[in-house]
Write a protein that holds these residues in place. Structure first.
Motif, PDB file in Angstrom:
ATOM      1  N   PRO A 100      -4.705 -42.296  22.994  1.00 10.53           N
ATOM      2  CA  PRO A 100      -6.134 -42.518  22.746  1.00 10.53           C
ATOM      3  C   PRO A 100      -6.493 -42.332  21.273  1.00 10.53           C
ATOM      4  O   PRO A 100      -5.658 -41.910  20.459  1.00 10.53           O
ATOM      5  CB  PRO A 100      -6.795 -41.440  23.607  1.00 10.53           C
ATOM      6  CG  PRO A 100      -5.787 -40.326  23.608  1.00 10.53           C
ATOM      7  CD  PRO A 100      -4.435 -40.990  23.609  1.00 10.53           C
ATOM      8  N   GLY A 101      -7.726 -42.631  20.933  1.00 10.66           N
ATOM      9  CA  GLY A 101      -8.168 -42.509  19.538  1.00 10.66           C
ATOM     10  C   GLY A 101      -8.180 -41.091  19.033  1.00 10.66           C
ATOM     11  O   GLY A 101      -8.058 -40.856  17.819  1.00 10.66           O
ATOM     12  N   ASN A 102      -8.318 -40.092  19.926  1.00  6.79           N
ATOM     13  CA  ASN A 102      -8.347 -38.691  19.495  1.00  6.79           C
ATOM     14  C   ASN A 102      -6.968 -38.032  19.531  1.00  6.79           C
ATOM     15  O   ASN A 102      -6.860 -36.797  19.519  1.00  6.79           O
ATOM     16  CB  ASN A 102      -9.329 -37.890  20.342  1.00  6.79           C
ATOM     17  CG  ASN A 102      -8.993 -37.921  21.830  1.00  6.79           C
ATOM     18  OD1 ASN A 102      -8.343 -38.840  22.312  1.00  6.79           O
ATOM     19  ND2 ASN A 102      -9.438 -36.905  22.560  1.00  6.79           N
ATOM     20  N   GLN A 103      -5.907 -38.837  19.584  1.00  4.74           N
ATOM     21  CA  GLN A 103      -4.537 -38.318  19.517  1.00  4.74           C
ATOM     22  C   GLN A 103      -4.337 -37.592  18.197  1.00  4.74           C
ATOM     23  O   GLN A 103      -4.660 -38.114  17.126  1.00  4.74           O
ATOM     24  CB  GLN A 103      -3.531 -39.462  19.646  1.00  4.74           C
ATOM     25  CG  GLN A 103      -2.088 -39.105  19.351  1.00  4.74           C
ATOM     26  CD  GLN A 103      -1.391 -38.423  20.523  1.00  4.74           C
ATOM     27  OE1 GLN A 103      -1.961 -38.277  21.606  1.00  4.74           O
ATOM     28  NE2 GLN A 103      -0.164 -37.990  20.305  1.00  4.74           N
TER      29      GLN A 103
ATOM     30  N   LYS B 197      -0.334 -39.494  15.848  1.00  5.71           N
ATOM     31  CA  LYS B 197      -0.156 -40.844  16.402  1.00  5.71           C
ATOM     32  C   LYS B 197       1.282 -41.344  16.292  1.00  5.71           C
ATOM     33  O   LYS B 197       1.589 -42.451  16.738  1.00  5.71           O
ATOM     34  CB  LYS B 197      -1.115 -41.816  15.714  1.00  5.71           C
ATOM     35  CG  LYS B 197      -2.580 -41.539  16.044  1.00  5.71           C
ATOM     36  CD  LYS B 197      -3.494 -42.506  15.347  1.00  5.71           C
ATOM     37  CE  LYS B 197      -4.937 -42.363  15.845  1.00  5.71           C
ATOM     38  NZ  LYS B 197      -5.463 -40.999  15.730  1.00  5.71           N
TER      39      LYS B 197
ATOM     40  N   TRP C 230       1.230 -37.354  24.635  1.00  8.67           N
ATOM     41  CA  TRP C 230      -0.124 -36.974  24.271  1.00  8.67           C
ATOM     42  C   TRP C 230      -0.160 -35.600  23.607  1.00  8.67           C
ATOM     43  O   TRP C 230       0.413 -34.626  24.125  1.00  8.67           O
ATOM     44  CB  TRP C 230      -1.017 -36.955  25.507  1.00  8.67           C
ATOM     45  CG  TRP C 230      -1.208 -38.300  26.134  1.00  8.67           C
ATOM     46  CD1 TRP C 230      -2.144 -39.239  25.803  1.00  8.67           C
ATOM     47  CD2 TRP C 230      -0.459 -38.861  27.206  1.00  8.67           C
ATOM     48  NE1 TRP C 230      -2.025 -40.349  26.595  1.00  8.67           N
ATOM     49  CE2 TRP C 230      -0.993 -40.146  27.470  1.00  8.67           C
ATOM     50  CE3 TRP C 230       0.612 -38.407  27.980  1.00  8.67           C
ATOM     51  CZ2 TRP C 230      -0.494 -40.976  28.467  1.00  8.67           C
ATOM     52  CZ3 TRP C 230       1.107 -39.235  28.965  1.00  8.67           C
ATOM     53  CH2 TRP C 230       0.562 -40.492  29.203  1.00  8.67           C
TER      54      TRP C 230
ATOM     55  N   LEU D 158      -3.378 -33.460  22.183  1.00 10.84           N
ATOM     56  CA  LEU D 158      -4.824 -33.580  22.123  1.00 10.84           C
ATOM     57  C   LEU D 158      -5.495 -32.229  21.876  1.00 10.84           C
ATOM     58  O   LEU D 158      -4.986 -31.177  22.288  1.00 10.84           O
ATOM     59  CB  LEU D 158      -5.361 -34.161  23.440  1.00 10.84           C
ATOM     60  CG  LEU D 158      -4.756 -35.494  23.894  1.00 10.84           C
ATOM     61  CD1 LEU D 158      -5.185 -35.804  25.312  1.00 10.84           C
ATOM     62  CD2 LEU D 158      -5.161 -36.611  22.941  1.00 10.84           C
TER      63      LEU D 158
ATOM     64  N   GLN E 116     -11.128 -36.422  29.578  1.00 19.07           N
ATOM     65  CA  GLN E 116     -10.176 -37.236  28.826  1.00 19.07           C
ATOM     66  C   GLN E 116      -9.377 -38.107  29.774  1.00 19.07           C
ATOM     67  O   GLN E 116      -8.893 -37.653  30.815  1.00 19.07           O
ATOM     68  CB  GLN E 116      -9.222 -36.340  28.038  1.00 19.07           C
ATOM     69  CG  GLN E 116      -8.130 -37.070  27.282  1.00 19.07           C
ATOM     70  CD  GLN E 116      -8.673 -37.831  26.082  1.00 19.07           C
ATOM     71  OE1 GLN E 116      -9.404 -37.275  25.271  1.00 19.07           O
ATOM     72  NE2 GLN E 116      -8.308 -39.093  25.961  1.00 19.07           N
ATOM     73  N   SER E 117      -9.207 -39.377  29.427  1.00 20.10           N
ATOM     74  CA  SER E 117      -8.367 -40.288  30.204  1.00 20.10           C
ATOM     75  C   SER E 117      -6.962 -40.317  29.619  1.00 20.10           C
ATOM     76  O   SER E 117      -6.785 -40.382  28.396  1.00 20.10           O
ATOM     77  CB  SER E 117      -8.952 -41.703  30.201  1.00 20.10           C
ATOM     78  OG  SER E 117     -10.175 -41.742  30.912  1.00 20.10           O
TER      79      SER E 117
ATOM     80  N   GLN F 234      -3.646 -42.651  29.959  1.00 17.31           N
ATOM     81  CA  GLN F 234      -3.210 -43.937  30.493  1.00 17.31           C
ATOM     82  C   GLN F 234      -1.711 -44.115  30.272  1.00 17.31           C
ATOM     83  O   GLN F 234      -1.197 -43.921  29.170  1.00 17.31           O
ATOM     84  CB  GLN F 234      -3.972 -45.078  29.822  1.00 17.31           C
ATOM     85  CG  GLN F 234      -5.462 -45.096  30.159  1.00 17.31           C
ATOM     86  CD  GLN F 234      -6.157 -46.326  29.614  1.00 17.31           C
ATOM     87  OE1 GLN F 234      -6.002 -46.667  28.445  1.00 17.31           O
ATOM     88  NE2 GLN F 234      -6.927 -47.000  30.464  1.00 17.31           N
TER      89      GLN F 234
ATOM     90  N   THR G 228      -4.262 -44.683  35.299  1.00 15.37           N
ATOM     91  CA  THR G 228      -5.149 -43.791  34.551  1.00 15.37           C
ATOM     92  C   THR G 228      -5.361 -42.491  35.311  1.00 15.37           C
ATOM     93  O   THR G 228      -5.735 -42.499  36.494  1.00 15.37           O
ATOM     94  CB  THR G 228      -6.512 -44.465  34.300  1.00 15.37           C
ATOM     95  OG1 THR G 228      -6.313 -45.673  33.562  1.00 15.37           O
ATOM     96  CG2 THR G 228      -7.430 -43.543  33.494  1.00 15.37           C
TER      97      THR G 228
ATOM     98  N   ARG H 153      -7.451 -38.760  34.876  1.00 20.65           N
ATOM     99  CA  ARG H 153      -8.540 -38.140  34.120  1.00 20.65           C
ATOM    100  C   ARG H 153      -8.453 -36.631  34.264  1.00 20.65           C
ATOM    101  O   ARG H 153      -8.199 -36.102  35.357  1.00 20.65           O
ATOM    102  CB  ARG H 153      -9.894 -38.659  34.606  1.00 20.65           C
ATOM    103  CG  ARG H 153     -10.054 -40.171  34.397  1.00 20.65           C
ATOM    104  CD  ARG H 153     -11.294 -40.709  35.094  1.00 20.65           C
ATOM    105  NE  ARG H 153     -12.516 -40.247  34.433  1.00 20.65           N
ATOM    106  CZ  ARG H 153     -13.517 -39.614  35.043  1.00 20.65           C
ATOM    107  NH1 ARG H 153     -13.426 -39.354  36.337  1.00 20.65           N
ATOM    108  NH2 ARG H 153     -14.594 -39.243  34.374  1.00 20.65           N
TER     109      ARG H 153
END
Length: 331
Positions: A30-33, A36, A41, A43, A51-52, A54, A122, A124
């Motif tokens: 995700p963008g908040n990783q 990168k 993950w 986070l 938070q999702s 995927q 996904t 959550r």
């Protein structure tokens, strides 16, 4: 910075070079990783943040395949290494917040894919209501049966992707590793020494090295010396650290285990244990199933050989007598 030592994938059983059934998984970051460059993950979540996670699952074989994915806690196996295959929802100690308890909805999903198909699953999670210390460790664990022949032995391929949730003081928390009793067990014709181990802190231990030395107490003689590297222990976990040792005589022994790691100070653990005569006998009496089967097969081959020889002798003697009778009649 938190050192990135969580394996991006772990293959439990390898697929064939040209597989009928095979699949792959990819973490969609995700963008908040935080980092990168990782394949899992990492986070930092605010209190109660949803938070999702995927996971892309792709069928790369020639036949349809069913993949099951579980959201599990990070635990420790006997080697020790961090694993995500255990479905238990609690960790040690129980009051600690577990990754499994953060999952919203079902913790397991299954998908059946046609050849070449791709599906995104996904999961959550909801962060704890308050800021937490150290880390909360979990992972997505995928499994699929790739057996393509009629056999009782199933071929299972598994992959895992870590989920590292960083707390407010991630760089200050250290593991707290504690040890219990050492217990020798006779297993499959060998001795295994189990050392009760637990990490009560919300931080994993990594790059662990160990040196195990065992002395006979009555003589002080060193009888075992082994070593290991690259061990990892999950936060809030307990397990039995396993050491394979050679066959020992009955008696009392002293174990000295020296451990150290990148975030674990060097220390020596001393324990005493006793090997009973019945355990020594159990190791001596063990015969692998394969050897027993080989003995039966060998006996059958010998019996068949004896039967064939006896049958040949009887047929030969019968033929000889029949020939003698014919010669008598022709005289």
């Amino acid at each position: 910075m938190l050192v990135a030592l969580f394996a991006p994938a772990h293959m439990v059983a390898a697929a064939t070079k040209v597989p009928k059934k095979a699949y792959s998984v990819t973490a969609i970051l995700p963008g908040n990783q935080v980092d990168k460059q990782l394949n899992y993950w990492q986070l930092h979540l605010s209190p109660k943040q949803v938070q999702s996670l995927q996971l892309q699952v792709a069928n790369i074989g020639r036949e349809a395949i069913t993949v099951r994915v579980q959201a599990n806690n990070g635990t420790t196996d006997a080697n020790p290494q961090i694993i995500y295959s255990q479905s238990a929802s609690t960790i040690y100690p129980k009051p600690a917040t577990s990754f499994a308890s953060m999952v919203i909805g079902e913790r397991e999903q299954a998908v059946t894919l046609a050849p070449g198909a791709v599906k995104i699953l996904t999961f959550r999670i909801r962060a704890p209501a308050d800021h937490f210390s150290g880390m909360i460790l979990g992972g997505l664990y995928a499994t699929a049966d790739v057996t393509t022949t009629a056999t009782q032995v199933r071929q299972i391929v598994a992959y895992q992707r870590s989920v590292v949730l960083q707390g407010k003081d991630i760089n200050q928390v250290r593991p707290k590793i504690q040890f219990g009793a050492a217990k020798p067990v006779a297993e499959a014709g060998r001795f295994v020494l189990y050392l009760a181990t637990r990490n009560t802190a919300p931080m994993y231990a990594y790059a662990l090295t160990n040196k195990l030395t065992i002395y006979r107490q009555d003589t002080g003689k060193r009888v075992v010396h082994t070593s290991g590297t690259d061990g990892k222990i999950a936060p809030h976990s307990r397990f039995n650290w396993q050491f394979l040792i050679p066959k020992l005589a009955a008696g009392s022994y002293e174990m000295r285990l020296v451990i150290a790691g990148n975030n674990v100070a060097r220390r020596t653990v001393i324990r005493h244990f006793t090997i009973e005569p019945v355990q020594v006998q159990a190791v001596s009496d063990y015969r692998p199933t394969g050897r027993r089967n080989f003995g039966v097969v060998l006996l059958l081959i010998v019996l068949i050989g004896v039967f064939m020889v006896v049958s040949w002798v009887l047929i030969y003697q019968r033929g000889r007598r029949h020939g003698q009778q014919l010669r008598k009649k022709t005289k």
